[in-house]
Motif scaffolding. Sequence first.
Motif, PDB file in Angstrom:
ATOM      1  N   VAL A 157       0.839  -1.208   0.000  1.00  0.00           N
ATOM      2  CA  VAL A 157       0.000   0.000   0.000  1.00  0.00           C
ATOM      3  C   VAL A 157       0.872   1.257   0.000  1.00  0.00           C
ATOM      4  O   VAL A 157       0.675   2.178  -0.795  1.00  0.00           O
ATOM      5  N   ASP A 158       1.869   1.261   0.895  1.00  0.00           N
ATOM      6  CA  ASP A 158       2.752   2.430   0.993  1.00  0.00           C
ATOM      7  C   ASP A 158       3.594   2.607  -0.269  1.00  0.00           C
ATOM      8  O   ASP A 158       3.860   3.726  -0.702  1.00  0.00           O
ATOM      9  N   GLU A 159       4.019   1.483  -0.845  1.00  0.00           N
ATOM     10  CA  GLU A 159       4.840   1.534  -2.059  1.00  0.00           C
ATOM     11  C   GLU A 159       4.062   2.150  -3.228  1.00  0.00           C
ATOM     12  O   GLU A 159       4.583   2.998  -3.952  1.00  0.00           O
ATOM     13  N   ILE A 160       2.806   1.725  -3.385  1.00  0.00           N
ATOM     14  CA  ILE A 160       1.985   2.264  -4.478  1.00  0.00           C
ATOM     15  C   ILE A 160       1.676   3.733  -4.240  1.00  0.00           C
ATOM     16  O   ILE A 160       1.745   4.567  -5.157  1.00  0.00           O
ATOM     17  N   ARG A 161       1.347   4.092  -3.015  1.00  0.00           N
ATOM     18  CA  ARG A 161       1.040   5.490  -2.682  1.00  0.00           C
ATOM     19  C   ARG A 161       2.250   6.386  -2.978  1.00  0.00           C
ATOM     20  O   ARG A 161       2.120   7.458  -3.578  1.00  0.00           O
ATOM     21  N   ALA A 162       3.444   5.910  -2.576  1.00  0.00           N
ATOM     22  CA  ALA A 162       4.668   6.694  -2.794  1.00  0.00           C
ATOM     23  C   ALA A 162       4.985   6.802  -4.282  1.00  0.00           C
ATOM     24  O   ALA A 162       5.397   7.862  -4.777  1.00  0.00           O
ATOM     25  N   GLY A 163       4.770   5.709  -5.027  1.00  0.00           N
ATOM     26  CA  GLY A 163       5.042   5.713  -6.458  1.00  0.00           C
ATOM     27  C   GLY A 163       4.145   6.684  -7.203  1.00  0.00           C
ATOM     28  O   GLY A 163       4.598   7.431  -8.085  1.00  0.00           O
ATOM     29  N   LEU A 164       2.862   6.684  -6.856  1.00  0.00           N
ATOM     30  CA  LEU A 164       1.925   7.612  -7.482  1.00  0.00           C
ATOM     31  C   LEU A 164       2.266   9.054  -7.137  1.00  0.00           C
ATOM     32  O   LEU A 164       2.142   9.959  -7.973  1.00  0.00           O
ATOM     33  N   LYS A 165       2.731   9.265  -5.891  1.00  0.00           N
ATOM     34  CA  LYS A 165       3.098  10.623  -5.489  1.00  0.00           C
ATOM     35  C   LYS A 165       4.264  11.133  -6.315  1.00  0.00           C
ATOM     36  O   LYS A 165       4.316  12.305  -6.705  1.00  0.00           O
ATOM     37  N   GLU A 166       5.231  10.257  -6.610  1.00  0.00           N
ATOM     38  CA  GLU A 166       6.367  10.648  -7.442  1.00  0.00           C
ATOM     39  C   GLU A 166       5.904  11.031  -8.851  1.00  0.00           C
ATOM     40  O   GLU A 166       6.523  11.863  -9.519  1.00  0.00           O
ATOM     41  N   MET A 167       4.812  10.417  -9.302  1.00  0.00           N
ATOM     42  CA  MET A 167       4.264  10.717 -10.628  1.00  0.00           C
ATOM     43  C   MET A 167       3.395  11.975 -10.625  1.00  0.00           C
ATOM     44  O   MET A 167       2.931  12.424 -11.674  1.00  0.00           O
ATOM     45  N   GLY A 168       3.138  12.532  -9.422  1.00  0.00           N
ATOM     46  CA  GLY A 168       2.336  13.745  -9.333  1.00  0.00           C
ATOM     47  C   GLY A 168       0.880  13.504  -8.982  1.00  0.00           C
ATOM     48  O   GLY A 168       0.040  14.387  -9.189  1.00  0.00           O
ATOM     49  N   TYR A 169       0.561  12.315  -8.440  1.00  0.00           N
ATOM     50  CA  TYR A 169      -0.824  11.983  -8.096  1.00  0.00           C
ATOM     51  C   TYR A 169      -0.920  11.607  -6.618  1.00  0.00           C
ATOM     52  O   TYR A 169       0.054  11.147  -6.009  1.00  0.00           O
ATOM     53  N   VAL A 170      -2.085  11.800  -6.042  1.00  0.00           N
ATOM     54  CA  VAL A 170      -2.329  11.391  -4.658  1.00  0.00           C
ATOM     55  C   VAL A 170      -3.497  10.410  -4.622  1.00  0.00           C
ATOM     56  O   VAL A 170      -4.437  10.517  -5.415  1.00  0.00           O
ATOM     57  N   VAL A 171      -3.398   9.431  -3.718  1.00  0.00           N
ATOM     58  CA  VAL A 171      -4.479   8.461  -3.524  1.00  0.00           C
ATOM     59  C   VAL A 171      -5.480   9.066  -2.551  1.00  0.00           C
ATOM     60  O   VAL A 171      -5.105   9.616  -1.506  1.00  0.00           O
ATOM     61  N   LYS A 172      -6.760   8.973  -2.903  1.00  0.00           N
ATOM     62  CA  LYS A 172      -7.821   9.489  -2.036  1.00  0.00           C
ATOM     63  C   LYS A 172      -8.595   8.294  -1.485  1.00  0.00           C
ATOM     64  O   LYS A 172      -9.381   7.672  -2.182  1.00  0.00           O
ATOM     65  N   ASP A 173      -8.295   7.978  -0.223  1.00  0.00           N
ATOM     66  CA  ASP A 173      -8.959   6.867   0.473  1.00  0.00           C
ATOM     67  C   ASP A 173     -10.234   7.368   1.110  1.00  0.00           C
ATOM     68  O   ASP A 173     -10.192   8.176   2.037  1.00  0.00           O
ATOM     69  N   MET A 174     -11.370   6.914   0.616  1.00  0.00           N
ATOM     70  CA  MET A 174     -12.643   7.331   1.192  1.00  0.00           C
ATOM     71  C   MET A 174     -13.390   6.120   1.730  1.00  0.00           C
ATOM     72  O   MET A 174     -12.999   4.972   1.478  1.00  0.00           O
ATOM     73  N   LYS A 175     -14.448   6.410   2.453  1.00  0.00           N
ATOM     74  CA  LYS A 175     -15.181   5.356   3.143  1.00  0.00           C
ATOM     75  C   LYS A 175     -15.679   4.275   2.192  1.00  0.00           C
ATOM     76  O   LYS A 175     -15.564   3.084   2.460  1.00  0.00           O
ATOM     77  N   ASP A 176     -16.198   4.683   1.039  1.00  0.00           N
ATOM     78  CA  ASP A 176     -16.814   3.708   0.139  1.00  0.00           C
ATOM     79  C   ASP A 176     -16.100   3.554  -1.197  1.00  0.00           C
ATOM     80  O   ASP A 176     -16.569   2.856  -2.083  1.00  0.00           O
ATOM     81  N   LYS A 177     -14.934   4.224  -1.369  1.00  0.00           N
ATOM     82  CA  LYS A 177     -14.234   4.105  -2.651  1.00  0.00           C
ATOM     83  C   LYS A 177     -12.797   4.587  -2.517  1.00  0.00           C
ATOM     84  O   LYS A 177     -12.412   5.263  -1.554  1.00  0.00           O
ATOM     85  N   ILE A 178     -11.999   4.222  -3.517  1.00  0.00           N
ATOM     86  CA  ILE A 178     -10.626   4.681  -3.634  1.00  0.00           C
ATOM     87  C   ILE A 178     -10.511   5.431  -4.955  1.00  0.00           C
ATOM     88  O   ILE A 178     -10.922   4.934  -6.003  1.00  0.00           O
TER      89      ILE A 178
END
Length: 497
Positions: free
Chosen positions: A470-491
């Motif tokens: 989870v942390d690896e994917i989040r960090a990888g996306l951040k390097e690409m300029g994107y952020v993961v939005k973890d919400m109650k019913d969706k990602i």
Amino acid sequence: MKQHQLKIYNTLSRKKENFEPINSPFVGMYVCGPTVYGDAHLGHARPAITFDTVYRYLSYLDYKVRYVRNITDVGHLTGDADEGEDKIAKKAKLEQLEPMEVAQQYTDTYHRDMELLNTIKPSIEPRATGHIPEQIALVTSILEEGLAYEVNGSVYFDVLKYNEKEKYGKLSGRVLEELMVGTRDLDGQGEKRNTVDFALWKKAAPEHLMKWDSPWGLGFPGWHLECTAMSSKYLGKHFDIHGGGMDLMFPHHECEIAQGNACNHQDPAKYWMHNNMITINGQKMGKSLGNFITLQELFTGEHKLLEQAYSPMTIRFFILTAHYRSTLDFSNEALKAAQKGFKKIINGLQIAKKLKYVNEENVHLDEEQVRQVTSSIQNAYRAMDDDFNTAQAIGHVFNLLKKINSFYTGQLKPGVLGETIFQKMINTYIIFVEKILGLKEEQPETQEGLINVLLKIYGEAKIARNYDKVDEIRAGLKEMGYVVKDMKDKIDWAYEE
């Protein structure tokens, strides 16, 4: 036609006027385009984006716009007072090319940069060299009116004689007597009767590369003449809007008015619009100051004054955050703020396209929420109706974005607006961002598919409690300029702001 009372600041009258086209719903708009002897720079970006937005909004209001933007490929000289080399011919000598090679090369790069800025192509894009016969005909007509004179193969406009019947200087506010005093020390020098006179046709020296035969011998047209010839050919003797940068007001547009009145007996345009100038960190842009920045340098970040690259849509958004008649100062701080604002706008665009109206039980209409959303919608259009005030319009679009984000996160339920107002909010946001402001996502289409695959793996890793993944994917996306939005019913994901 959509029911809007559009007001335009008319430089000629120095006040805002109700926009009433000569032949509604048809609108003729002529904008002075580039002289193509170098790469497009910031000074080219502002008028291109300003009048692209005017074109977009008039089209949105259901006007049928014929948008003409010229290419200057001859006649623009390096010096003042109709002296010096032709700018394109000078560049051709330096690069050992034919002048038309230079013109084509820089026309192509200008088109490339305008496409990156998401400007719509004009209806017609004429070149000065393609309209030599029309320009010769205009010179002949002005001579027949007695408002020009020929000297040694050159033809000059007689400003003093013109001023006996028409006011020279009415657009720029210049006073002819003051202009005469300011240039009195030059009287008697050169071919002109008066130093305020300007060239309609110039005799070409033997070494001059760009020249055509004419009734007065081999020569080339004056810079001011081309716009009169091309605007009248494609839009008529009197059309709706003439636009350009404030630096063109005098002498270029002033001379166009004089030429139009001389040969057509009327002003060329009903409304004159001028965008203000650009400064770099508070200084006028100029090569001698080392702050001359081309668009490609902005897009790549390869300039000593730039801390990073700025995308074309960041530049477009930044230009739109100021009213076109106000000065605009480029700095890294201002561009970074624009970059952040643009990403917020585009994140909102993604969300707006995903949101659907759902009528849930126990959710009732909230009159205050309806009032707030309706007010933001109306104010966004009012801003555009008030002399194309994109700066204010963007502020109201951000107010709509706050509401859209509240519906996205579940803080508000669609039912509080009702389906009609909810859908109007979504549609207005999308229309303003894409159609009126001309903003768009810049990521490659294939990128979104990759992000969605990564988010799927992210979700599976989260369910499996594989937090390292989870942390690896989040960090990888951040390097690409994107952020993961973890919400109650969706990602979901968004651009990092």
